[in-house]
Design a protein around this motif. Structure first.
Motif, PDB file in Angstrom:
ATOM      1  N   GLY A 132     -71.135-117.462  29.439  1.00  0.00           N
ATOM      2  CA  GLY A 132     -72.224-116.591  29.003  1.00  0.00           C
ATOM      3  C   GLY A 132     -73.571-117.293  29.059  1.00  0.00           C
ATOM      4  N   LEU A 133     -73.607-118.548  28.623  1.00  0.00           N
ATOM      5  CA  LEU A 133     -74.851-119.323  28.683  1.00  0.00           C
ATOM      6  C   LEU A 133     -75.263-119.579  30.131  1.00  0.00           C
ATOM      7  N   LEU A 134     -74.288-119.819  30.994  1.00  0.00           N
ATOM      8  CA  LEU A 134     -74.584-120.011  32.405  1.00  0.00           C
ATOM      9  C   LEU A 134     -75.256-118.771  32.992  1.00  0.00           C
ATOM     10  N   VAL A 135     -74.671-117.611  32.744  1.00  0.00           N
ATOM     11  CA  VAL A 135     -75.247-116.364  33.256  1.00  0.00           C
ATOM     12  C   VAL A 135     -76.656-116.160  32.714  1.00  0.00           C
ATOM     13  N   LEU A 136     -76.851-116.438  31.420  1.00  0.00           N
ATOM     14  CA  LEU A 136     -78.165-116.277  30.802  1.00  0.00           C
ATOM     15  C   LEU A 136     -79.178-117.239  31.422  1.00  0.00           C
ATOM     16  N   PHE A 137     -78.815-118.511  31.492  1.00  0.00           N
ATOM     17  CA  PHE A 137     -79.759-119.515  31.994  1.00  0.00           C
ATOM     18  C   PHE A 137     -80.092-119.287  33.473  1.00  0.00           C
ATOM     19  N   TRP A 138     -79.061-119.079  34.299  1.00  0.00           N
ATOM     20  CA  TRP A 138     -79.321-118.888  35.727  1.00  0.00           C
ATOM     21  C   TRP A 138     -79.971-117.541  36.012  1.00  0.00           C
ATOM     22  N   GLY A 139     -79.612-116.530  35.241  1.00  0.00           N
ATOM     23  CA  GLY A 139     -80.230-115.220  35.442  1.00  0.00           C
ATOM     24  C   GLY A 139     -81.719-115.246  35.144  1.00  0.00           C
ATOM     25  N   VAL A 140     -82.097-115.866  34.016  1.00  0.00           N
ATOM     26  CA  VAL A 140     -83.509-115.968  33.643  1.00  0.00           C
ATOM     27  C   VAL A 140     -84.242-116.886  34.613  1.00  0.00           C
ATOM     28  N   TRP A 141     -83.622-118.006  34.957  1.00  0.00           N
ATOM     29  CA  TRP A 141     -84.250-118.918  35.927  1.00  0.00           C
ATOM     30  C   TRP A 141     -84.544-118.197  37.236  1.00  0.00           C
ATOM     31  N   GLY A 142     -83.587-117.463  37.755  1.00  0.00           N
ATOM     32  CA  GLY A 142     -83.787-116.775  39.027  1.00  0.00           C
ATOM     33  C   GLY A 142     -84.937-115.789  38.984  1.00  0.00           C
ATOM     34  N   ALA A 143     -85.068-115.078  37.871  1.00  0.00           N
ATOM     35  CA  ALA A 143     -86.115-114.055  37.769  1.00  0.00           C
ATOM     36  C   ALA A 143     -87.508-114.658  37.669  1.00  0.00           C
ATOM     37  N   PHE A 144     -87.630-115.824  37.008  1.00  0.00           N
ATOM     38  CA  PHE A 144     -88.960-116.362  36.714  1.00  0.00           C
ATOM     39  C   PHE A 144     -89.289-117.658  37.470  1.00  0.00           C
ATOM     40  N   SER A 145     -88.401-118.111  38.340  1.00  0.00           N
ATOM     41  CA  SER A 145     -88.627-119.405  38.998  1.00  0.00           C
ATOM     42  C   SER A 145     -89.829-119.400  39.932  1.00  0.00           C
ATOM     43  N   SER A 146     -90.247-118.237  40.407  1.00  0.00           N
ATOM     44  CA  SER A 146     -91.398-118.190  41.326  1.00  0.00           C
ATOM     45  C   SER A 146     -92.732-118.092  40.593  1.00  0.00           C
ATOM     46  N   LEU A 147     -92.717-117.979  39.271  1.00  0.00           N
ATOM     47  CA  LEU A 147     -93.970-117.804  38.515  1.00  0.00           C
ATOM     48  C   LEU A 147     -94.974-118.940  38.708  1.00  0.00           C
ATOM     49  N   PRO A 148     -94.561-120.222  38.658  1.00  0.00           N
ATOM     50  CA  PRO A 148     -95.563-121.282  38.841  1.00  0.00           C
ATOM     51  C   PRO A 148     -96.326-121.158  40.156  1.00  0.00           C
ATOM     52  N   THR A 149     -95.647-120.711  41.203  1.00  0.00           N
ATOM     53  CA  THR A 149     -96.302-120.563  42.499  1.00  0.00           C
ATOM     54  C   THR A 149     -97.154-119.308  42.558  1.00  0.00           C
ATOM     55  N   ALA A 171     -91.243-126.954  34.750  1.00  0.00           N
ATOM     56  CA  ALA A 171     -90.234-127.749  34.054  1.00  0.00           C
ATOM     57  C   ALA A 171     -89.323-126.857  33.209  1.00  0.00           C
ATOM     58  N   ILE A 172     -89.904-125.857  32.547  1.00  0.00           N
ATOM     59  CA  ILE A 172     -89.103-124.960  31.696  1.00  0.00           C
ATOM     60  C   ILE A 172     -88.116-124.165  32.544  1.00  0.00           C
ATOM     61  N   THR A 173     -88.607-123.543  33.623  1.00  0.00           N
ATOM     62  CA  THR A 173     -87.725-122.714  34.445  1.00  0.00           C
ATOM     63  C   THR A 173     -86.660-123.547  35.156  1.00  0.00           C
ATOM     64  N   GLN A 174     -87.038-124.723  35.634  1.00  0.00           N
ATOM     65  CA  GLN A 174     -86.066-125.540  36.357  1.00  0.00           C
ATOM     66  C   GLN A 174     -85.075-126.226  35.418  1.00  0.00           C
ATOM     67  N   LEU A 175     -85.469-126.429  34.169  1.00  0.00           N
ATOM     68  CA  LEU A 175     -84.514-126.944  33.192  1.00  0.00           C
ATOM     69  C   LEU A 175     -83.414-125.908  32.946  1.00  0.00           C
ATOM     70  N   LEU A 176     -83.784-124.631  32.962  1.00  0.00           N
ATOM     71  CA  LEU A 176     -82.775-123.572  32.862  1.00  0.00           C
ATOM     72  C   LEU A 176     -81.789-123.677  34.020  1.00  0.00           C
ATOM     73  N   ASN A 177     -82.301-123.946  35.216  1.00  0.00           N
ATOM     74  CA  ASN A 177     -81.469-124.102  36.399  1.00  0.00           C
ATOM     75  C   ASN A 177     -80.515-125.287  36.249  1.00  0.00           C
ATOM     76  N   ALA A 178     -81.065-126.431  35.850  1.00  0.00           N
ATOM     77  CA  ALA A 178     -80.269-127.656  35.759  1.00  0.00           C
ATOM     78  C   ALA A 178     -79.208-127.571  34.667  1.00  0.00           C
ATOM     79  N   VAL A 179     -79.593-127.091  33.487  1.00  0.00           N
ATOM     80  CA  VAL A 179     -78.636-126.986  32.385  1.00  0.00           C
ATOM     81  C   VAL A 179     -77.585-125.928  32.693  1.00  0.00           C
ATOM     82  N   GLY A 180     -77.970-124.883  33.425  1.00  0.00           N
ATOM     83  CA  GLY A 180     -76.990-123.883  33.845  1.00  0.00           C
ATOM     84  C   GLY A 180     -75.881-124.501  34.674  1.00  0.00           C
TER      85      GLY A 180
END
Length: 308
Positions: free
Chosen positions: A15-32, A220-229
Motif C-alpha cells: 500500500g505504501l509503495l502504491v501511494l509513494f510511487w503513485g504520488v511521485w509519478g503524478a508530481f515528478s515533473s513539477l520542478p521542471t 528532493a521531495i518527489t524523488q525521495l518518494l520514488n527511492a523509498v517506494g
C-alpha cells in the motif's frame, strides 16, 4: 504471529509503495514545469536519494561478492538508472498519465526476452498480455499527434524506458537463478545510479546555479518518494507471494498516477488514450502475474538455466 497475519504482512508495504510511487509519478515533473529545473539534475538528485533505501536494504544483510553478482548487478543497475534518466526527460515534454502506462508495459520485453533467450514456454496469459500491449502502443501512437513538436518524442522516450526496464527485469530474473540476493542487487542499483551522475552533468554542461531553492527542494521531495517506494517494493516482495504482490503494485501505482494527474492538472485524455491506458494496465498485469507464477514453480528456474 499467526499464519493469517504473516500472510498479510506484505499489504502495508504494498500500500505504501502504491501511494509513494503513485504520488511521485503524478508530481515528478513539477520542478521542471514550474521552475524550469533541468531534467538531468532531477536524475542527479534521485540517484542521491537512492542511498537512503539502500542503507536500510543492506543493513544486516550479507553482500554477495561473487563476480557474477557484480556483473548482473551492474547490468540491472545501469539499465534501471538509464531508464530513469530517459524517463525524467520524457516527463518534461509529455503527460504522466500516458507515459507511465507505457512504461508499465515493460513486462512484455521481459517475457519476449525470456521466450527468445531462455526458451521459456509462454502461457496463454502472457501472449494475451503481449497482444494487449501491442494494441495499447498503437493506440498511443495514433493519439500522440496532438503536439507536432513533442507528440512523437515523449512517446518514443517512454518506449525507451519500457525497453530498458524490461531488460532490467530480465537480468533480475537471471540474477535470482544464480542465487544473487535482493540486498546485493539493490546495492548495485544504487551504485549504478551514482555512476551515471557524470553523464547527467555532461548533458547539462555542469551544475546549474541560477535556480531558486524551491526547485531542488521539490525535486528532493518527489524523488525521495520514488527511492523509498523502491524499498517498500523489496519489503513487500520479501513478505508476500510474487504472484499477488507484483501484479497489484504494477497496476495500482500507475492508476494512482493517472488519477492524480487528471485531477490536479485537469487534463482529459482522448478516447484512444483512455483505451490505450486500460489495455496497457490490463496487459501488463496479466504478463506480470504469469511471469511471477512461473517463477514460483520449484523446477522452473533450474530447467530454464540448463536450457540457456
Amino acid at each position: 504471529m499467526s499464519a493469517s497475519k504473516r500472510r498479510a504482512a506484505w499489504i502495508p508495504y504494498a500500500g505504501l509503495l502504491v501511494l509513494f510511487w503513485g504520488v511521485w509519478g503524478a508530481f515528478s515533473s513539477l520542478p521542471t514545469s514550474k521552475y524550469g529545473y533541468p531534467d538531468p539534475m532531477v536524475y542527479v538528485i534521485w540517484s542521491i536519494t537512492m542511498l537512503i533505501p539502500a542503507y536500510f536494504s543492506l543493513r544486516g544483510r550479507k553482500i554477495d561478492r561473487r563476480p557474477i553478482a557484480a556483473v548482473y548487478g551492474l547490468l540491472i543497475g545501469l539499465t534501471g538508472a538509464g531508464g530513469q534518466l530517459v524517463l525524467f526527460k520524457a516527463l518534461t515534454i509529455g503527460p504522466a498519465y500516458i507515459i507511465f502506462p507505457i512504461v508499465a508495459l515493460s513486462p512484455a520485453i521481459t517475457v519476449l526476452m525470456a521466450f527468445a533467450a531462455l526458451r521459456e514456454r509462454l502461457t496463454a496469459l502472457s501472449w494475451i498480455g503481449v497482444g494487449l500491449a501491442l494494441v495499447a502502443i498503437v493506440l498511443f501512437s495514433v493519439s500522440s499527434g496532438d503536439s507536432q513538436e513533442t507528440g512523437g518524442t515523449y512517446l518514443w522516450l517512454a518506449i525507451g524506458v519500457c525497453v530498458a526496464w524490461g531488460v532490467q527485469a530480465y537480468f533480475m530474473r537471471k540474477a535470482a537463478v544464480v542465487g544473487v540476493n535482493d540486498a546485493t542487487t539493490f546495492g548495485w542499483m544504487t551504485v549504478s545510479g551514482l555512476l551515471l551522475i557524470p553523464v547527467a552533468l555532461i548533458m547539462m554542461g555542469g551544475l546549474p546555479l541560477s535556480f531558486p531553492w524551491q526547485a531542488p527542494a521539490l525535486t528532493a521531495i518527489t524523488q525521495l518518494l520514488n527511492a523509498v517506494g523502491a524499498l517498500f517494493l523489496v519489503m513487500a516482495m520479501s513478505r508476500g507471494k510474487a504472484t499477488i504482490v507484483a501484479p497489484i503494485t504494477n497496476a495500482l501505482a500507475p492508476v494512482l498516477t493517472i488519477v492524480l494527474s487528471l485531477i490536479v492538472f485537469r487534463t482529459l485524455p482522448s478516447g484512444f488514450q483512455v483505451a490505450g491506458i486500460v489495455l496497457a494496465l490490463v496487459g501488463s498485469s496479466l504478463m506480470v502475474y504469469s511471469t511471477e507464477k512461473s517463477g514460483e514453480e520449484p523446477a522452473a528456474a533450474p530447467a530454464r538455466e540448463a536450457a540457456s
